[in-house]
Design a protein around this motif. Structure first.
Motif, mmCIF file in Angstrom:
data_model
loop_
_atom_site.group_PDB
_atom_site.id
_atom_site.type_symbol
_atom_site.label_atom_id
_atom_site.label_comp_id
_atom_site.label_asym_id
_atom_site.label_seq_id
_atom_site.Cartn_x
_atom_site.Cartn_y
_atom_site.Cartn_z
ATOM 1 N N SER A 1 0.815 -1.216 0.000
ATOM 2 C CA SER A 1 0.000 0.000 0.000
ATOM 3 C C SER A 1 0.850 1.267 0.000
ATOM 4 N N ARG A 2 2.140 1.092 -0.124
ATOM 5 C CA ARG A 2 3.111 2.179 0.068
ATOM 6 C C ARG A 2 2.805 3.436 -0.762
ATOM 7 N N SER A 3 2.533 3.296 -2.037
ATOM 8 C CA SER A 3 2.376 4.494 -2.883
ATOM 9 C C SER A 3 1.176 5.332 -2.448
ATOM 10 N N ARG A 4 0.093 4.710 -2.047
ATOM 11 C CA ARG A 4 -1.089 5.471 -1.593
ATOM 12 C C ARG A 4 -0.866 6.039 -0.198
ATOM 13 N N LEU A 5 -0.345 5.219 0.712
ATOM 14 C CA LEU A 5 -0.149 5.668 2.087
ATOM 15 C C LEU A 5 0.880 6.780 2.209
ATOM 16 N N ARG A 6 1.875 6.751 1.345
ATOM 17 C CA ARG A 6 2.964 7.724 1.424
ATOM 18 C C ARG A 6 2.455 9.160 1.288
ATOM 19 N N TRP B 1 0.134 10.473 2.858
ATOM 20 C CA TRP B 1 -0.346 11.016 4.128
ATOM 21 C C TRP B 1 0.465 10.582 5.347
ATOM 22 N N LEU B 2 1.292 9.566 5.238
ATOM 23 C CA LEU B 2 2.007 9.045 6.402
ATOM 24 C C LEU B 2 3.506 9.308 6.279
ATOM 25 N N PRO B 3 4.117 9.876 7.311
ATOM 26 C CA PRO B 3 5.513 10.302 7.216
ATOM 27 C C PRO B 3 6.559 9.199 7.412
ATOM 28 N N PHE B 4 6.157 8.005 7.783
ATOM 29 C CA PHE B 4 7.138 6.977 8.149
ATOM 30 C C PHE B 4 7.404 5.936 7.065
ATOM 31 N N LEU B 5 6.776 6.068 5.909
ATOM 32 C CA LEU B 5 6.904 5.025 4.884
ATOM 33 C C LEU B 5 8.324 4.883 4.354
ATOM 34 N N GLU C 1 12.503 -5.894 9.467
ATOM 35 C CA GLU C 1 13.188 -5.496 10.701
ATOM 36 C C GLU C 1 12.731 -4.113 11.159
ATOM 37 N N ASP C 2 12.527 -3.183 10.233
ATOM 38 C CA ASP C 2 11.995 -1.863 10.590
ATOM 39 C C ASP C 2 10.610 -2.003 11.211
ATOM 40 N N THR C 3 9.811 -2.900 10.664
ATOM 41 C CA THR C 3 8.468 -3.147 11.205
ATOM 42 C C THR C 3 8.571 -3.781 12.583
ATOM 43 N N ARG C 4 9.499 -4.701 12.785
ATOM 44 C CA ARG C 4 9.718 -5.289 14.116
ATOM 45 C C ARG C 4 10.060 -4.202 15.140
ATOM 46 N N ASN C 5 10.881 -3.239 14.734
ATOM 47 C CA ASN C 5 11.234 -2.141 15.643
ATOM 48 C C ASN C 5 10.002 -1.341 16.043
ATOM 49 N N PHE C 6 9.105 -1.085 15.081
ATOM 50 C CA PHE C 6 7.845 -0.412 15.397
ATOM 51 C C PHE C 6 7.034 -1.250 16.384
ATOM 52 N N LEU C 7 6.974 -2.555 16.147
ATOM 53 C CA LEU C 7 6.194 -3.427 17.025
ATOM 54 C C LEU C 7 6.805 -3.489 18.429
ATOM 55 N N GLU D 1 -12.055 21.559 15.720
ATOM 56 C CA GLU D 1 -11.696 22.638 16.636
ATOM 57 C C GLU D 1 -10.771 23.678 16.020
ATOM 58 N N GLY D 2 -10.196 23.366 14.892
ATOM 59 C CA GLY D 2 -9.316 24.341 14.275
ATOM 60 C C GLY D 2 -8.405 23.699 13.262
ATOM 61 N N CYS D 3 -7.467 24.502 12.793
ATOM 62 C CA CYS D 3 -6.502 24.058 11.798
ATOM 63 C C CYS D 3 -5.118 24.493 12.255
ATOM 64 N N ILE D 4 -4.192 23.547 12.253
ATOM 65 C CA ILE D 4 -2.804 23.849 12.582
ATOM 66 C C ILE D 4 -2.041 23.920 11.268
ATOM 67 N N ARG D 5 -1.503 25.091 11.006
ATOM 68 C CA ARG D 5 -0.785 25.296 9.750
ATOM 69 C C ARG D 5 0.597 24.662 9.826
ATOM 70 N N HIS D 6 1.017 24.064 8.736
ATOM 71 C CA HIS D 6 2.321 23.393 8.625
ATOM 72 C C HIS D 6 2.564 22.479 9.830
ATOM 73 N N ALA D 7 1.597 21.648 10.106
ATOM 74 C CA ALA D 7 1.642 20.761 11.273
ATOM 75 C C ALA D 7 2.577 19.572 11.081
ATOM 76 N N GLU D 8 2.810 19.172 9.837
ATOM 77 C CA GLU D 8 3.594 17.954 9.616
ATOM 78 C C GLU D 8 4.391 18.067 8.327
ATOM 79 N N TRP D 9 5.640 17.597 8.392
ATOM 80 C CA TRP D 9 6.516 17.539 7.220
ATOM 81 C C TRP D 9 6.314 16.180 6.565
ATOM 82 N N LEU D 10 5.889 16.172 5.312
ATOM 83 C CA LEU D 10 5.702 14.939 4.556
ATOM 84 C C LEU D 10 6.686 14.918 3.387
ATOM 85 N N TYR D 11 7.878 14.422 3.663
ATOM 86 C CA TYR D 11 8.906 14.141 2.665
ATOM 87 C C TYR D 11 9.501 15.377 1.988
ATOM 88 N N ASP D 12 8.653 16.204 1.368
ATOM 89 C CA ASP D 12 9.182 17.365 0.659
ATOM 90 C C ASP D 12 8.306 18.608 0.798
#
Length: 185
Positions: free
Chosen positions: A30-35, A37-41, A48-54, A152-163
């Motif tokens: 699902s990487r191409s779609r999830l990427r 919105w999700l910063p950790f892809l 092993e990276d997934t094991r570290n998350f677990l 409740e509101g909007c936080i501007r520039h709340a998250e860095w997504l790759y670029d």
């Protein structure tokens, strides 16, 4: 082990190391779609990276600081929902979630979020649950809106997504609002 069934098709279980391969395959597929919105892809490149998350998730649960729960749909690993952390002083948490390709549009995540709300408000007796959603993530923002969260509101520039930065809508739900909602249904 925590197991929560929703109807006949959905099962939620706390994730464990034995789920690493299954979780990684779903994420990788699902990487191409999830990427979008999700910063950790990009840093999740192997089982092993997934094991570290677990391992982190299991430590988080052991420290009573939230939980990460796998979602299975008709026996297939479908996604993850979890509490980021729990602020016990303020009795609040925020939750995040994602579904793999092929599992969207079936109501799975709305039901899983409702179950996480029950756990947060009824079992843990928290006062507030928050969901933050990138303003452009229309599929994800529908979920808190369906569940009577207040935007409740909007936080501007709340998250860095790759670029680039993305803004987040902040949705909140209070314990009394949830209890009132459950009495109506």
């Amino acid at each position: 082990m925590f197991v929560h069934r929703i109807g006949t098709d959905i099962v939620m279980k706390k994730v464990e190391l034995r789920h690493a391969e299954e979780l990684f395959r779903l994420m990788d597929r699902s990487r191409s779609r999830l990427r979008q919105w999700l910063p950790f892809l990009d840093i999740t490149k192997s089982i092993e990276d997934t094991r570290n998350f677990l391992k982190y998730s299991m430590d988080q649960n052991a420290a009573n600081n939230g939980c990460q729960v796998g979602i299975w749909y008709k026996g297939e690993f479908a996604g993850i929902i979890g509490q980021h952390t729990i602020n016990w002083s303020n009795r609040s948490t925020s939750i995040g979630y994602w579904l793999g390709d092929g599992f969207e549009g079936k109501g799975i995540m709305t039901k899983a979020c409702y179950a996480m709300l029950e756990y947060s408000f009824l079992d843990l007796e928290l006062e507030r649950v928050e969901i933050r959603v990138a303003t452009g993530n229309l599929k994800s923002k529908v979920i808190p809106e369906r569940l009577a969260f207040v935007q409740e509101g909007c936080i501007r520039h709340a998250e860095w997504l790759y670029d680039h930065y993305v803004d987040h809508f902040v949705y909140g739900l209070l314990r009394d609002e949830f209890l009132h909602m459950t009495k109506k249904s």
